[in-house]
Design an enzyme around this catalytic site. Structure first.
Site, short mmCIF file in Angstrom:
data_model
loop_
_atom_site.label_atom_id
_atom_site.label_comp_id
_atom_site.label_asym_id
_atom_site.label_seq_id
_atom_site.Cartn_x
_atom_site.Cartn_y
_atom_site.Cartn_z
CB CYS A 135 -1.04 -0.08 1.14
SG CYS A 135 -0.40 -0.26 2.84
CG HIS A 203 -4.71 -0.30 3.79
ND1 HIS A 203 -3.73 -0.69 2.71
CD2 HIS A 203 -6.18 -0.12 3.22
CE1 HIS A 203 -4.69 -0.50 1.59
NE2 HIS A 203 -5.61 -0.52 1.75
CG HIS A 228 -7.04 0.31 -1.52
ND1 HIS A 228 -7.46 -0.64 -0.58
CD2 HIS A 228 -8.12 -0.17 -2.59
CE1 HIS A 228 -8.14 -1.36 -1.09
NE2 HIS A 228 -8.88 -1.02 -2.24
#
Length: 256
Positions: A135, A203, A228
């Site tokens: 990520c 994340h 993402h």
């Protein structure tokens, strides 16, 4: 590749099976040597060559190539291999080793060599590989390709979000990377920090809104989009709503 080096690499790969082996080929005067290195990846089906081993090899001689093994698969490079080859600006060699049911020991299955060609992984549809194609790697690539901004990179241990000693990598480093927390977002280019299947903020994604990706203009539009890359999925654009908003913990904005 010289025969004695090839055989040394094969011995190392077979000895380390079923973990991937890794090492470096160096020029020692007018000779070449294979320097075995440690694989410190948590997952033995992957490899992470520590920086200290690279430095130690450079003390032996000039590093000529990176070597690693593939375990129970062919020797063709993965997307992460291609990206990492570009990052090192060195030739890479892969030896495939495997063991079938009934075999007494693993054996060498094949070789593949390649060198940097300018390959870049797409922003959408890339495979996941923690530490490079993850990520934060996607956030860095977006900023470099779409905004011409080079973000700092950070060492991120495998599965860091489940290891208390690793800290909160996103929360501890977003200011160092040039970001500040905002409450009026999200705007195009803002980074959305989330808790993805974790109790920690582990994340990140980039808010696109309704804007297309300049680097990949052929993609169909996604309204209110977030770019993402969640493990173990391919990188993607999703509508920033519902679940993704629910797990959002912070929105940060880059400040030049």
């Amino acid at each position: 590749m010289r025969v004695h080096i090839k055989r040394a690499i094969e011995r190392h790969a077979l000895a380390d099976y079923p973990r991937e082996a890794c090492g470096l080929i160096v020029a020692d005067g007018n000779k070449q040597r294979y320097v075995p290195c440690r694989n410190i990846a948590d997952d033995g089906a992957d490899f992470h060559l520590p920086a200290a081993d690279f430095v130690a090899a450079e003390e032996v001689g000039r590093v000529l190539a990176v070597v690693h093994s593939h375990v129970d698969q062919d020797a063709q490079p993965s997307e992460a291999d291609l990206v990492s080859c570009e990052a090192t600006a060195l030739p890479w060699h892969i030896v495939a080793v495997g063991q079938d049911a009934g075999d007494e020991a693993p054996s060498v299955r094949g070789w593949h060599s390649f060198k940097p060609t300018g390959y870049v992984a797409p922003l959408v549809g890339r495979s996941f590989h923690h530490g490079s194609l993850d990520c934060y790697g996607l956030i860095r690539d977006f900023y470099q390709r779409e905004l011409d901004i080079e973000l700092l990179d950070f060492e991120r241990p495998d599965d860091w979000w489940s290891k208390p000693e690793s800290g909160e990598l996103y929360l501890e480093n977003f200011e160092k990377a040039g970001f500040v927390q905002v409450t009026d977002g999200p705007r195009y280019g803002d980074v959305i920090l989330m808790q993805y299947r974790s109790e920690r903020t582990n994340h990140g994604g980039v808010y696109l809104g309704d804007q297309p990706l300049k680097a990949e203009p052929y993609l169909y539009p996604v309204p209110n989009a977030m770019l993402h890359h969640a493990m173990p999925r391919l990188s993607e654009r999703v509508v920033y709503a519902g679940y993704w908003q629910d797990i959002t913990r912070m929105i940060v904005r880059y400040q030049q």
